[in-house]
Design an enzyme around this catalytic site. Structure first.
Site, PDB file in Angstrom:
ATOM      1  N   GLY A  12       0.761  -1.245   0.000  1.00 38.86           N
ATOM      2  CA  GLY A  12       0.000   0.000   0.000  1.00 38.86           C
ATOM      3  C   GLY A  12       0.790   1.293   0.000  1.00 38.86           C
ATOM      4  O   GLY A  12       0.323   2.302   0.541  1.00 38.86           O
ATOM      5  N   ASN A  14       1.236   3.141  -2.621  1.00 40.19           N
ATOM      6  CA  ASN A  14       0.415   4.064  -3.422  1.00 40.19           C
ATOM      7  C   ASN A  14      -0.740   4.628  -2.593  1.00 40.19           C
ATOM      8  O   ASN A  14      -1.067   5.805  -2.689  1.00 40.19           O
ATOM      9  CB  ASN A  14      -0.116   3.364  -4.672  1.00 40.19           C
ATOM     10  CG  ASN A  14       0.892   3.393  -5.813  1.00 40.19           C
ATOM     11  OD1 ASN A  14       1.158   4.446  -6.382  1.00 40.19           O
ATOM     12  ND2 ASN A  14       1.476   2.247  -6.128  1.00 40.19           N
ATOM     13  N   LEU A  87      -4.726  -6.692  -7.222  1.00 38.97           N
ATOM     14  CA  LEU A  87      -4.382  -7.729  -8.201  1.00 38.97           C
ATOM     15  C   LEU A  87      -5.558  -8.578  -8.689  1.00 38.97           C
ATOM     16  O   LEU A  87      -5.406  -9.362  -9.621  1.00 38.97           O
ATOM     17  CB  LEU A  87      -3.285  -8.633  -7.621  1.00 38.97           C
ATOM     18  CG  LEU A  87      -2.003  -7.880  -7.228  1.00 38.97           C
ATOM     19  CD1 LEU A  87      -0.934  -8.841  -6.743  1.00 38.97           C
ATOM     20  CD2 LEU A  87      -1.477  -7.030  -8.376  1.00 38.97           C
ATOM     21  N   ASN A 104      -6.773   2.377 -12.585  1.00 40.14           N
ATOM     22  CA  ASN A 104      -5.747   1.445 -12.103  1.00 40.14           C
ATOM     23  C   ASN A 104      -4.374   2.029 -12.399  1.00 40.14           C
ATOM     24  O   ASN A 104      -4.193   2.725 -13.400  1.00 40.14           O
ATOM     25  CB  ASN A 104      -5.898   0.103 -12.843  1.00 40.14           C
ATOM     26  CG  ASN A 104      -4.847  -0.908 -12.422  1.00 40.14           C
ATOM     27  OD1 ASN A 104      -4.585  -1.109 -11.241  1.00 40.14           O
ATOM     28  ND2 ASN A 104      -4.204  -1.552 -13.397  1.00 40.14           N
ATOM     29  N   HIS A 106      -0.532   0.827 -13.274  1.00 39.51           N
ATOM     30  CA  HIS A 106       0.254  -0.336 -13.678  1.00 39.51           C
ATOM     31  C   HIS A 106       1.714   0.095 -13.846  1.00 39.51           C
ATOM     32  O   HIS A 106       1.974   1.158 -14.432  1.00 39.51           O
ATOM     33  CB  HIS A 106      -0.292  -0.921 -14.983  1.00 39.51           C
ATOM     34  CG  HIS A 106       0.448  -2.152 -15.407  1.00 39.51           C
ATOM     35  ND1 HIS A 106       0.229  -3.378 -14.805  1.00 39.51           N
ATOM     36  CD2 HIS A 106       1.428  -2.342 -16.317  1.00 39.51           C
ATOM     37  CE1 HIS A 106       1.052  -4.267 -15.340  1.00 39.51           C
ATOM     38  NE2 HIS A 106       1.787  -3.669 -16.261  1.00 39.51           N
ATOM     39  N   ASP A 147      -5.747  -4.559 -18.016  1.00 35.55           N
ATOM     40  CA  ASP A 147      -4.859  -3.448 -18.421  1.00 35.55           C
ATOM     41  C   ASP A 147      -5.153  -2.942 -19.835  1.00 35.55           C
ATOM     42  O   ASP A 147      -4.243  -2.483 -20.535  1.00 35.55           O
ATOM     43  CB  ASP A 147      -3.374  -3.886 -18.345  1.00 35.55           C
ATOM     44  CG  ASP A 147      -2.964  -4.342 -16.954  1.00 35.55           C
ATOM     45  OD1 ASP A 147      -3.526  -3.820 -15.977  1.00 35.55           O
ATOM     46  OD2 ASP A 147      -2.092  -5.219 -16.846  1.00 35.55           O
ATOM     47  N   GLU A 176       4.881   6.463  -9.778  1.00 36.61           N
ATOM     48  CA  GLU A 176       3.491   6.021  -9.560  1.00 36.61           C
ATOM     49  C   GLU A 176       2.807   6.887  -8.516  1.00 36.61           C
ATOM     50  O   GLU A 176       1.643   7.272  -8.665  1.00 36.61           O
ATOM     51  CB  GLU A 176       3.468   4.568  -9.066  1.00 36.61           C
ATOM     52  CG  GLU A 176       3.831   3.544 -10.107  1.00 36.61           C
ATOM     53  CD  GLU A 176       3.702   2.130  -9.563  1.00 36.61           C
ATOM     54  OE1 GLU A 176       2.741   1.829  -8.839  1.00 36.61           O
ATOM     55  OE2 GLU A 176       4.588   1.305  -9.858  1.00 36.61           O
TER      56      GLU A 176
END
Ligand code: GAR
Length: 203
Positions: A12, A14, A87, A104, A106, A147, A176
């Site tokens: 976590g 992000n 995921l 999302n 990636h 994706d 990110e």
């Protein structure tokens, strides 16, 4: 107040970047829920320590019905769902109800090194093995594929011949943390317009 939910599967960082940006005033929104798809997702503690509502939906037990459970928790409660290192693949009614309102992050430049089975360090190993000179991260809309949704933001990093997959992962993770908050900010300001595969972002 613009309301979001953050879905995670692991540590976590992000999620933490989003929490930090709300606390330092860069993001004007509130996290209404953090959902983890497995009981080992240590990132859930980051939310619990801020008294954010947390939920664990065990993907091993729920299988294909996980998305329905997410919808039960989030329907009419949030404006945007943010997958931050989540995921599980979402499906069904949830995707329809939240069309163009699920994003999302990636850790590659989509359409390279993405799709089924491409997550975490595997993405960076594949990029290093291929010998790319540039990699990065992508924030995209979530659709029925893996994706495959329209792209909102991409940030690039240089790759050197000395880089290990871990080096690359760390360098991209830094980007990110910036990219995901930028995307949430634009959503919260109503500055995102999606036309088919093109995402128009107002300055
Ligand atoms: C991040 O690098 C994210 O891009 C990746 O998992 C990591 C989660 O880190 N996601 C994927 O690979 C999805 N295909 P975090 O838990 O520290 O935010």
């Amino acid at each position: 107040m613009y309301k979001i939910a953050v879905l995670i599967s692991g540590g976590g960082t992000n999620l933490q970047a989003i929490i930090d940006n709300i606390e330092n005033g860069k993001l004007n929104c509130s996290i209404e829920a953090v959902i983890a798809d497995n009981p080992k997702a240590t990132g859930i503690q980051r939310a619990a320590s801020r008294s954010i509502d947390t939920y664990i939906l065990n993907r091993k037990e729920l299988g294909d019905t996980l998305s329905d459970e997410v919808l039960k928790i989030l329907d009419k409660k949030v404006d945007l769902i943010v997958l931050a290192g989540f995921l599980s693949i979402l499906n069904g009614k949830l995707l329809k109800r939240f069309k163009n309102r699920i994003i999302n992050i990636h850790p590659s430049l989509i359409p390279s090194f993405c799709g089924n089975g491409m997550y975490g360090i595997k993405v960076h190993e594949a990029a290093i093995d291929y010998g790319v000179k540039v990699s990065g991260c992508t924030v995209h809309m979530v659709d029925e594929g893996t994706d495959t949704g329209p792209i909102l933001f991409q940030k690039t990093v240089q790759v050197t011949s000395e880089d290990s997959a871990k080096d690359l992962q760390n360098r991209i993770l830094f980007e990110e943390h910036l990219a995901l908050s930028e995307a949430i900010k634009k959503f919260s300001e109503g500055k995102i317009l999606v036309i088919d595969r093109k995402v128009i972002i107002e300055e």
